[in-house]
Every structure is written in structure tokens, then in C-alpha cells.
Motif scaffolding. Structure first.
Motif, PDB file in Angstrom:
ATOM      1  N   ALA A   1      -2.935   2.740   2.017  1.00  0.00           N
ATOM      2  CA  ALA A   1      -3.168   2.202   0.681  1.00  0.00           C
ATOM      3  C   ALA A   1      -3.135   0.675   0.699  1.00  0.00           C
ATOM      4  N   GLN A   2      -2.347   0.082   1.559  1.00  0.00           N
ATOM      5  CA  GLN A   2      -2.266  -1.361   1.636  1.00  0.00           C
ATOM      6  C   GLN A   2      -3.452  -1.955   2.388  1.00  0.00           C
ATOM      7  N   ASP A   3      -4.212  -1.136   3.082  1.00  0.00           N
ATOM      8  CA  ASP A   3      -5.364  -1.620   3.826  1.00  0.00           C
ATOM      9  C   ASP A   3      -6.609  -1.773   2.955  1.00  0.00           C
ATOM     10  N   THR A   4      -6.555  -1.263   1.743  1.00  0.00           N
ATOM     11  CA  THR A   4      -7.676  -1.414   0.818  1.00  0.00           C
ATOM     12  C   THR A   4      -7.141  -1.837  -0.549  1.00  0.00           C
ATOM     13  N   TYR A   5      -8.031  -2.413  -1.336  1.00  0.00           N
ATOM     14  CA  TYR A   5      -7.662  -2.739  -2.708  1.00  0.00           C
ATOM     15  C   TYR A   5      -7.557  -1.447  -3.496  1.00  0.00           C
ATOM     16  N   ASN A   6      -6.926  -1.523  -4.629  1.00  0.00           N
ATOM     17  CA  ASN A   6      -6.682  -0.356  -5.464  1.00  0.00           C
ATOM     18  C   ASN A   6      -7.988   0.409  -5.713  1.00  0.00           C
ATOM     19  N   PRO A   7      -8.033   1.686  -5.328  1.00  0.00           N
ATOM     20  CA  PRO A   7      -9.270   2.448  -5.509  1.00  0.00           C
ATOM     21  C   PRO A   7      -9.629   2.685  -6.972  1.00  0.00           C
TER      22      PRO A   7
END
Length: 130
Positions: free
Chosen positions: A24-30
Motif C-alpha cells: 500500500a505504501q508503494d502506490t498512492y491511495n487507490p
């Protein structure tokens, strides 16, 4: 033996949880994936309001505040933490700024990349077809 199975299940569950948090920290908020970029791009008034928010010249919506917070990092990394959908959305909004509100686009560039350090890599991101 049952204690061992319970311990292993607990360890596996914790590993899955840690992996999920790291991912989850590897991408911006889905949640941003559902942002209606076409609506913003097609509405010059709305686009201008987002631009003013990003430039600290006007109020921000909750979404605008979130976007404003990630703009510098997304620029520096050519949207490395963006989901595939977010990449499309960002390209849509940036192209709208470039064509409909070039003055605001230039002001955003001056604010976030005055030396032009990230221009080439961000232009490559904008032109990519991924």
C-alpha cells in the motif's frame, strides 16, 4: 501440534499483513483511481479551481489537498507510485492544463521544478503509452 499450527497461521497472517501494508505504501491511495479526470479536463472553471488550489491561490477540496500533497513527489519520480489508472488520470489533467490553461501550467512548473530538473523525465512520462 495444534499450537504449532496456530503459531504458523499467526506468523503467516502477520506476514501477509506486513506485505499488504508495504504494498500500500508503494502506490498512492487507490481511491484516487475513481477520480473523474475527464470532468475536470472538460470544465475550464473546475480545472482553474484545481490549479489555484495547487498554487496556494485558492481553496482546495479534500481531493485537491491530497493531490497537492503528492504533486512534488509524483513530479520527481515521474509518477512512480501511481497506479496504472492514476497515470492515465494525471496525463489527462496535465494535458488539459497545458492546452486550456497554459499560464497555470507554467506557474505549476515554476513552483515545483523551477530549475527544470525533472522536465525531460516528466515529459517522457506524459508521452509514454503504458
Amino acid at each position: 501440534m495444534n499450537n504449532f499450527k496456530l503459531t504458523m497461521k499467526t506468523v503467516i497472517s502477520l506476514c501477509v499483513l506486513v506485505a499488504a501494508v508495504c504494498y500500500a505504501q508503494d502506490t498512492y491511495n487507490p481511491q484516487f483511481d475513481s477520480f473523474n479526470a475527464e470532468e475536470v479536463a472538460d470544465n475550464t472553471r473546475l480545472l482553474k479551481n484545481y490549479g489555484k488550489c495547487f498554487l496556494d491561490q485558492g481553496p482546495c477540496t479534500a481531493e485537491g489537498s491530497d493531490f497537492k500533497r503528492v504533486i512534488p513527489e509524483a513530479l520527481r519520480t515521474s509518477c512512480a507510485k501511481c497506479t496504472p489508472k492514476q497515470r492515465v488520470l494525471i496525463r489527462t489533467v496535465v494535458r488539459a492544463f497545458q492546452t486550456k490553461l497554459p499560464d497555470i501550467w507554467e506557474a505549476l512548473i515554476q513552483k515545483h521544478d523551477p530549475e527544470g530538473t525533472y522536465k525531460a523525465s516528466f515529459d517522457n512520462f506524459l508521452n509514454a503509452q503504458d
